[in-house]
Every structure is written in structure tokens, then in C-alpha cells.
Design an enzyme around this catalytic site. Sequence first.
Site, PDB file in Angstrom:
ATOM      1  N   THR A 187      12.086  -6.337 -11.350  1.00 43.56           N
ATOM      2  CA  THR A 187      10.718  -6.527 -11.839  1.00 43.56           C
ATOM      3  C   THR A 187       9.953  -7.638 -11.109  1.00 43.56           C
ATOM      4  O   THR A 187       8.763  -7.819 -11.334  1.00 43.56           O
ATOM      5  CB  THR A 187      10.722  -6.879 -13.343  1.00 43.56           C
ATOM      6  OG1 THR A 187      11.361  -8.142 -13.504  1.00 43.56           O
ATOM      7  CG2 THR A 187      11.438  -5.821 -14.159  1.00 43.56           C
ATOM      8  N   ASP A 208      -5.345  -9.098  -0.622  1.00 40.94           N
ATOM      9  CA  ASP A 208      -6.025  -8.888   0.660  1.00 40.94           C
ATOM     10  C   ASP A 208      -7.351  -9.643   0.647  1.00 40.94           C
ATOM     11  O   ASP A 208      -8.061  -9.614  -0.364  1.00 40.94           O
ATOM     12  CB  ASP A 208      -6.399  -7.401   0.870  1.00 40.94           C
ATOM     13  CG  ASP A 208      -5.196  -6.499   0.988  1.00 40.94           C
ATOM     14  OD1 ASP A 208      -4.083  -7.024   1.122  1.00 40.94           O
ATOM     15  OD2 ASP A 208      -5.393  -5.257   0.934  1.00 40.94           O
ATOM     16  N   HIS A 223     -14.659  24.616   6.805  1.00 37.92           N
ATOM     17  CA  HIS A 223     -13.354  24.176   6.294  1.00 37.92           C
ATOM     18  C   HIS A 223     -13.199  24.590   4.835  1.00 37.92           C
ATOM     19  O   HIS A 223     -13.501  23.798   3.931  1.00 37.92           O
ATOM     20  CB  HIS A 223     -13.255  22.646   6.361  1.00 37.92           C
ATOM     21  CG  HIS A 223     -13.200  22.096   7.742  1.00 37.92           C
ATOM     22  ND1 HIS A 223     -12.018  21.877   8.411  1.00 37.92           N
ATOM     23  CD2 HIS A 223     -14.181  21.715   8.595  1.00 37.92           C
ATOM     24  CE1 HIS A 223     -12.269  21.375   9.602  1.00 37.92           C
ATOM     25  NE2 HIS A 223     -13.582  21.274   9.750  1.00 37.92           N
ATOM     26  N   CYS A 245     -12.166  26.074  11.764  1.00 31.53           N
ATOM     27  CA  CYS A 245     -13.030  25.224  12.575  1.00 31.53           C
ATOM     28  C   CYS A 245     -12.652  25.279  14.060  1.00 31.53           C
ATOM     29  O   CYS A 245     -12.979  26.248  14.726  1.00 31.53           O
ATOM     30  CB  CYS A 245     -13.059  23.807  12.028  1.00 31.53           C
ATOM     31  SG  CYS A 245     -14.529  22.939  12.567  1.00 31.53           S
ATOM     32  N   PHE A 246     -11.941  24.279  14.588  1.00 27.07           N
ATOM     33  CA  PHE A 246     -11.499  24.364  15.980  1.00 27.07           C
ATOM     34  C   PHE A 246     -10.628  25.620  16.155  1.00 27.07           C
ATOM     35  O   PHE A 246     -10.664  26.277  17.180  1.00 27.07           O
ATOM     36  CB  PHE A 246     -10.699  23.102  16.319  1.00 27.07           C
ATOM     37  CG  PHE A 246     -10.572  22.820  17.788  1.00 27.07           C
ATOM     38  CD1 PHE A 246     -11.619  23.046  18.663  1.00 27.07           C
ATOM     39  CD2 PHE A 246      -9.382  22.299  18.305  1.00 27.07           C
ATOM     40  CE1 PHE A 246     -11.504  22.766  20.020  1.00 27.07           C
ATOM     41  CE2 PHE A 246      -9.257  22.008  19.649  1.00 27.07           C
ATOM     42  CZ  PHE A 246     -10.317  22.250  20.513  1.00 27.07           C
ATOM     43  N   GLY A 247      -9.884  25.953  15.114  1.00 27.57           N
ATOM     44  CA  GLY A 247      -9.055  27.155  15.127  1.00 27.57           C
ATOM     45  C   GLY A 247      -9.901  28.418  15.255  1.00 27.57           C
ATOM     46  O   GLY A 247      -9.483  29.410  15.860  1.00 27.57           O
ATOM     47  N   THR A 269       6.626  -6.893  -9.310  1.00 28.26           N
ATOM     48  CA  THR A 269       5.558  -6.633 -10.290  1.00 28.26           C
ATOM     49  C   THR A 269       5.067  -7.950 -10.884  1.00 28.26           C
ATOM     50  O   THR A 269       3.861  -8.198 -10.966  1.00 28.26           O
ATOM     51  CB  THR A 269       6.080  -5.697 -11.394  1.00 28.26           C
ATOM     52  OG1 THR A 269       6.450  -4.469 -10.790  1.00 28.26           O
ATOM     53  CG2 THR A 269       5.025  -5.446 -12.460  1.00 28.26           C
ATOM     54  N   GLU A 286     -10.706  24.643   3.099  1.00 28.00           N
ATOM     55  CA  GLU A 286      -9.697  23.829   2.402  1.00 28.00           C
ATOM     56  C   GLU A 286     -10.315  22.732   1.533  1.00 28.00           C
ATOM     57  O   GLU A 286      -9.737  22.304   0.540  1.00 28.00           O
ATOM     58  CB  GLU A 286      -8.698  23.218   3.391  1.00 28.00           C
ATOM     59  CG  GLU A 286      -9.240  22.155   4.349  1.00 28.00           C
ATOM     60  CD  GLU A 286      -9.807  22.724   5.656  1.00 28.00           C
ATOM     61  OE1 GLU A 286     -10.190  23.918   5.657  1.00 28.00           O
ATOM     62  OE2 GLU A 286      -9.881  21.981   6.646  1.00 28.00           O
ATOM     63  N   SER A 318       0.848  -1.190   0.000  1.00 25.37           N
ATOM     64  CA  SER A 318       0.000   0.000   0.000  1.00 25.37           C
ATOM     65  C   SER A 318       0.886   1.243   0.000  1.00 25.37           C
ATOM     66  O   SER A 318       2.102   1.151   0.166  1.00 25.37           O
ATOM     67  CB  SER A 318      -0.909  -0.016   1.220  1.00 25.37           C
ATOM     68  OG  SER A 318      -0.120   0.040   2.379  1.00 25.37           O
TER      69      SER A 318
HETATM   70  N1  GLN Z   1     -14.054  20.050  18.016  1.00 25.20           N
HETATM   71  C1  GLN Z   1     -14.798  21.098  17.398  1.00 25.20           C
HETATM   72  C2  GLN Z   1     -16.261  20.750  17.234  1.00 25.20           C
HETATM   73  O1  GLN Z   1     -16.614  19.612  17.296  1.00 25.20           O
HETATM   74  C3  GLN Z   1     -14.177  21.471  16.060  1.00 25.20           C
HETATM   75  C4  GLN Z   1     -14.244  20.399  15.038  1.00 25.20           C
HETATM   76  C5  GLN Z   1     -13.251  20.581  13.916  1.00 25.20           C
HETATM   77  O2  GLN Z   1     -12.315  21.352  14.015  1.00 25.20           O
HETATM   78  N2  GLN Z   1     -13.442  19.878  12.815  1.00 25.20           N
HETATM   79  O3  GLN Z   1     -17.080  21.611  17.037  1.00 25.20           O
END
Ligand code: GLN
Length: 554
Positions: free
Chosen positions: A195, A155, A520, A391-393, A198, A522, A20
Site C-alpha cells: 500500500t 507533475d 474512418h 482512409c490511406f487504405g 498509494t 471506426e 501513468s
Molecule cells: N495520408 C493520407 C492523406 O493525408 C491518408 C490519411 C489517413 O489515413 N488518415 O490523405
Amino acid sequence: MREEGGKRIKYIVVTGGVMSGLGKGITAASIGRILKDKGYEVVPIKIDPYINIDAGTMNPFQHGEVFVLKDGTEVDLDLGHYERFVDVELGREHNITTGVIYLSVIDKERHGEYLGQTVQIIPHITNEIKERIRSVAARSGADICIVEIGGTVGDIESMPFLEAVRQMRGEEHPDDFLLVHVTLVPTTLSGEQKTKPTQHSVKELRELGLQPDVIVCRCKERLREETKAKIAMFCNVEKEAVISAPDTDDIYKVPLLLDEEGISAYIMLRLRLLPRKHDTSWRVMVERAEHADKKVRIAIVGKYTKLEDSYISIKEALKHAAMSLGCRVEPVWVEAEDLEVLSDEKLANFFEDAEVQGILVPGGFGVRGAAGKMKAMKYARERKIPFLGLCFGFQLAVIEFARNVLGLKDASSSELDAETPHPVVTLLPEQRDVKNLGGTMRLGDYKITIKENTLAERIYERREVYERHRHRYEVNPEYIELLEQAGLIFSGSCDGRMEILELPQNGEEGHPFFFATQFHPEFKSRPGRPSPPFKAFLKAALSLTAGDCAASEE
Ligand code: GLN
């Protein structure tokens, strides 16, 4: 087995051998990109042979990041690669796990749908697998469906899926089905390309009744002609179908490397497809990025920083933003807990020595590292270092502000301290009585309304945006007014839930860029189409004025 009158869909199944972690997902996503650039609509399906219904409950240490789709499904990070490479938005149906298949078959059995038959792996499980693949492909309206089978051939878990693929191959027209096998060709110290691994993995595939059409070989450097000839001979494929996938420093180069090896010409020949266009924008983008010489150093203060895969979408979003600005991001991974023991002065020295130009605090859960993250935020806020919280940030930025600006010294989140007298971040009343937290997360796309004349509006250049969520806790409505009076701006919201915060940019007290989101961003960032908050953050870090971040220089 095609439906009468239905569109002919071509299937490319991607399997992996030897071990993997060979980048099968990136290979499959790259094939998708290449075919898209030739003018074909592509739909990816990722098969994960584990029994979990989705990746929501999985530990990021084991599996890397949990990626969230538009409809809120929590999936393996490979789906993120597909969204980024093929530039599509996927949903629950694009991720098939063993759990999903069995759940459905058992449900049908309980409803008497099998009319008293003995329900077995063959044909019931395999039929269910084939039906799902075909119906997702048909409903997508795409020309080509790429099916990646997770795991490694051999697997136990993936056996039913490979058997379903074997059956499909016989049922589909030979021009409509192709099997791509990704393997490893190691190089010895003396430089010889081996090889045998493979050969063995193809042998294993053959024992299951499957013969690969194309073999993609992960290798240090391109395969030599004699290595290709040997693999072709032993594995019964044409020499043109043995493709090198040499190591590269940039995953976005993979479609270009595979294309240069002739994979698209070969696949299109075998599937009887003619190019409809030659879109070169991917190549232009990658080559431009390669020549970027400006650098920007961003600290990512997180918890799983020893495993960068757990922040892969953030890493990629930073890259997309950098590509569009003609610079290169150098991430500085900071373990949040390590900051907790530092004095303010030592912390400042640490960031200065690391020559950090911006600080990013990603999402997360639980108390470990939270104090360290808040220390980094306080530093960013006071020293006017560009800051992006996700988010948590975002939640921790609210707490840090409540503690150190508003003066509520023991403010916290009820996630971190159930007894806090000032739960500035908390569960909403309707969530409080729920005993079992499973299934209570707010997931996927929600519409955010942005306030006029704010940094958020300048960043997004619009007043309504859709972004993806994955959280449970919220800014406590009882504290919003207090926080705003003290100078925090909540510039985006959704049905009374706070979604974006920022600090004023103007005036003596102004901060060049202090911005955080409950969502998020991102997850929606794409190469060539970076997420606006990431781009604005990097611009600020490059000490361009954040105010003109709306100006596009693409
Ligand atoms: N722990 C926080 C919550 O549940 C933030 C979640 C996160 O950052 N994805 O709201």
C-alpha cells in the site's frame, strides 16, 4: 458558486497517482457508464496538461492514436474511450489543454481585459480553468460532469489544474463534488499487496490541499480486506471508498468490476443521488461476449503495429462488431514493411499460415510500408479474401487497382510520389498552392451520399450517412471514369469527392467483400452499436454472405 436558478451539476474529478498508464481514462469512463446506467446524464471533460492546443500534431508512437471528434478536433485517445463507454458525441470544448488555457488568458491580457493587473497563474489561469469546466458542464445540460486530469499528481504541468480543482471543491456544495484518485497496489512475489505507493501518492495530493473521497486501486487481484483497511486508515477515507480495480482481459468489464466493488453505491451516497433506473444492457452485452466461442482472425496490415494503441479505435470497432455477431476477433498484427520483401507465393503462405480470414488496411501517412500494404490488398483482391480499407487504405486500394487492373503501372498518390505521371490520388487544385500543410486536413463529420443498389447501401441500409474524416489527399476526379470503366465502383461520395469504393459481388469475377472508405468509420463505432462496415466485414470474414449483412441478429 452556482448560478442562481441554474441546474445543480455534480462534479467528479479523477486524478491519478504513482505512475501513468494505470487506466485512469478507462476508470473515469467506466464511472460515467455506471452513472448513466443509473439514469443520469454524464458529460466528460478531459484535461491534458500539455502545451499543444490539440493532439493533431502528436506522434502516434508517443501518444497512441489521434482520435477525431465530430467537429474535427484531433484529441487524445482517451476521448475515444469516453465516447465509447458513455455513448456521447464530444467536441473541442471537452478537451482542455494547458495550451488552450494559456492562449485564452494571453489573448484576454492583450485585449486589456485584466485592467492593468499582473496576470498570474493564481488567480487568472486557475479562474480560466474553473470557468471552462463550469461552462462546458452547464451548456451540456448533464447532471454529472466527470473531469479527468491527465498526467500524474506531482507533475509540474498539472499543478495549475489541481489548484483550480482545490478551489472548486471549496466553492461547490459538499454534496456536489467528489475526488476520485486512481493509484496502484503492486503485489510482491510472495503475494503481499503493498500500500506504500498509494499512501505516498495520497500524501502528495494532500500537500496540494486535496483529500480524495474515493481511491481506486489498480491491482492484479481484488484487494484483500486488510489491504483496504490499511489504505482507508492511512489515507483518511472510508473503507467502502477503497475500490479494487483488478486486471481484466476486457476493458468493457471495468464498469461491472467497479460496480461490484460498490463504487456506484458509494458515489451516489456521497453525491446524494438516488438511482433513477437500473439499466443492465451493458452487463448483458459483456457477458454475451465472454461466452462467444466462434473466432475470426483478421490481419491488420499497418505501420505502427508494435504499438497497438495507435490503432485502438479499429481494435475496438472490430470488438464491437464481433460482440454483435457472437464471435471473438483475433487480430493478427502485420508490419506492412515486412511484406515488401516477400514473393507472391511467400506472401500467400504467410497469410495462409496465419489462418487469416480477412485483411484490414488502416489509415496512415507517408511512403514507408505503402508498398507492403498494396501487396496485401492485391492478395485480398485476387484471392477473394474479405478486405476492409480505411482512409490511406482506401487511397492505396485505388492505386493498387489502377496499377494492376487498369494497367497504369506507375500510378500513385502525390503524397507518395510527387512526380508520378498518374496521380490517381492527389491534392485537389485548391489545396495545391498551400505551402504549409498544417491546417489543411479535412477533419470531422461530413455527409456521404450512397449510390443505390450497392454493397454500401446494403451495409448502411440508408443513402446518407455521416462519418468522421482525417485526410488531405483525394481520389483524382480525372481518373474516376477510367477506374469505373475498369470495374471499380465508387459507391459513396461527398460533393464530388470519392468516399467509398467497392468491387462487384456478383458474377464469376465477383468478390465476396472488397470495401474501402475515405473516412474512418471506426471513430463512430460503439459497444452495442457497431459500425456497419466493420460488422459487414466480419460477417464476410466468417464466410457469411456479405449480401445479407444488413440482417440484424441482435
Ligand atoms: N495520408 C493520407 C492523406 O493525408 C491518408 C490519411 C489517413 O489515413 N488518415 O490523405
